[in-house]
Design an enzyme around this catalytic site. Structure first.
Site, short mmCIF file in Angstrom:
data_model
loop_
_atom_site.label_atom_id
_atom_site.label_comp_id
_atom_site.label_asym_id
_atom_site.label_seq_id
_atom_site.Cartn_x
_atom_site.Cartn_y
_atom_site.Cartn_z
N HIS A 190 -2.03 6.95 3.64
CA HIS A 190 -0.58 7.02 3.85
C HIS A 190 -0.06 8.34 3.26
O HIS A 190 -0.18 8.59 2.06
CB HIS A 190 0.13 5.87 3.12
CG HIS A 190 -0.11 4.52 3.75
ND1 HIS A 190 -0.75 4.34 4.95
CD2 HIS A 190 0.24 3.28 3.32
CE1 HIS A 190 -0.79 3.05 5.24
NE2 HIS A 190 -0.21 2.37 4.26
N CYS A 195 0.80 -1.24 0.00
CA CYS A 195 0.00 0.00 0.00
C CYS A 195 0.83 1.29 0.00
O CYS A 195 0.35 2.34 -0.43
CB CYS A 195 -0.96 0.00 1.19
SG CYS A 195 -0.21 -0.48 2.75
#
Ligand SMILES: NC(=O)c1ccc[n+]([C@@H]2O[C@H](COP(=O)([O-])OP(=O)(O)OC[C@H]3O[C@@H](n4cnc5c(N)ncnc54)[C@H](OP(=O)(O)O)[C@@H]3O)[C@@H](O)[C@H]2O)c1
Length: 355
Positions: A244, A151
């Site tokens: 993120h 990810c």
């Protein structure tokens, strides 16, 4: 055209539940089986729902979870499998589904570095999908596995793609601020992370470089050839739910100006936009002008239309000084960096006639 019969593996987990939401009412795929471990067998999706940002539809919540068994899925004539299994479990289960003739779209790391398995990001390397033809030949019943990346890599690679192609950048440093949902459920112990930052995520920094090289590389004469781009990462877990954030630093001999960089990023369009895939964001990269953006709580869900929510990467604070470029990049780890990435991969495979 009839919808493809699909199954979700790991449907009680963070990625599996994103799959369940994104595939509900999907124009190409109809989910017939929600699978997880024996611990969840017989429970309803509503009993194990963990996504606080999504209102669970009543009918979806009533879906009953079954144990994970590739032979049963083959009997149910499942054609497409979306996998959100942990990497230590995924390898043999995904292999068996592929051997039984199913097309597997996986989030797990197990198969990512195999020589005939693409790490697909449709805006970056749609041609890598050709590798599944090699797998189809070696698998018993012509199935295959397509993976998406870790990810933290997907969003970064997407942001780098237009810059690398246009300006030839090769040296990338990145410091990540990674959300808790990236560690799965229940993830990091609350007492370790509340009001804290953990400056270590096992194997993450190595994966960012090796997977980044494969994604940004080419597929020639039946082989993946690594990109010359090197990603030096420092990865940290922070007390954030989703999204993120990454601070990116690039050095290059002939560094273009800030406006040219912003224009190159903002104007980037690729195969998914051309094909108008249902989960493709109209603009895969959104450049924000405000000095305090992107922020996980404000921008992780970026992406239009509705089906592409969380599929766009946001970039802000673009600064050039001499031959150094700095910017912040944000992407939703369980959507663009997870389930959404796999759904887009399956949409590309469907539209290109691979499934
Ligand atoms: N979270 C992210 O942001 C992210 C992003 C990209 C990739 N990934 C990758 O995606 C995968 C799933 O991550 P996640 O965050 O969704 O993990 P998670 O929340 O821990 O969910 C794991 C799922 O796998 C099931 N499972 C565990 N052991 C199993 C077994 N032996 N047999 C069958 N099912 C089993 C669990 O079912 P039970 O509930 O019944 O135990 C659960 O549904 C991992 O490989 C991860 O590395 C995650």
């Amino acid at each position: 055209m009839a919808k493809k019969k699909a199954a979700i593996l790991g449907s009680s987990g963070m990625i599996g539940q994103r799959f369940a939401h994104m595939l509900s009412g999907h124009p190409y795929f109809e989910v017939m089986a929600y699978c997880a471990s024996d611990r969840s067998e017989g429970k309803k999706l509503a009993d194990v729902w963990k996504l606080s940002d999504i209102e669970l539809e009543e009918a979806l919540g009533k879906s009953v979870i079954q144990a994970t068994n590739p032979a049963s899925l083959a009997k149910e004539r499942i054609e497409v499998v979306f996998s959100g299994l942990p990497s230590d479990v995924a390898g043999p289960v995904e292999d068996e589904c592929a051997e039984q003739g199913m097309a597997v779209f996986s989030n797990a790391a197990s198969h990512r570095m195999e020589p005939d398995t693409p790490i697909l990001v449709p805006e970056i390397n749609p041609d890598h999908l050709a590798a599944v033809e090699v797998q189809k030949k070696r698998r018993r019943k012509g199935g295959f596995v397509v993976t998406n990346a870790n990810c933290s890599v997907t969003g970064l690679a997407l942001g780098l793609k237009p810059l690398v192609d246009r300006f030839g950048f090769t040296d990338v440093n990145v410091a990540t601020y990674q959300a808790l949902s990236g560690a799965g459920y229940p993830g990091v112990a609350s007492l370790d992370i509340l009001g804290n930052v953990l400056p270590f995520i096992k194997s993450e920094e190595e994966k960012m470089n090796s997977e980044g090289k494969k994604i940004l590389g080419s597929y020639r004469n039946g082989k993946f050839v690594d990109s010359p781009v090197t990603i030096m990462a420092s990865c940290a877990r922070v007390d954030v739910r989703d999204g993120h954030l990454e601070a990116v630093f690039i050095t290059h001999d002939k560094m273009p100006g800030e406006k040219e960089i912003a224009k190159t990023l903002q104007g980037f369009r690729a195969r998914p936009q051309e094909l108008k895939l249902p989960s493709a964001p109209e603009a895969p990269i959104i450049v924000l002008a405000e000095p305090n953006r992107p922020q996980p709580s404000l921008d992780a869900d970026a992406g239009r239309p509705d089906r592409a929510r969380g599929m766009a990467v946001t970039i802000g604070r673009i600064r050039v000084e001499r031959n150094n470029l700095r910017f912040y990049l944000l992407s939703h780890n369980t959507i663009r960096g997870g389930a959404g990435g796999s759904v887009l991969n399956a949409e590309l495979a469907h539209k290109e006639g691979v499934i």
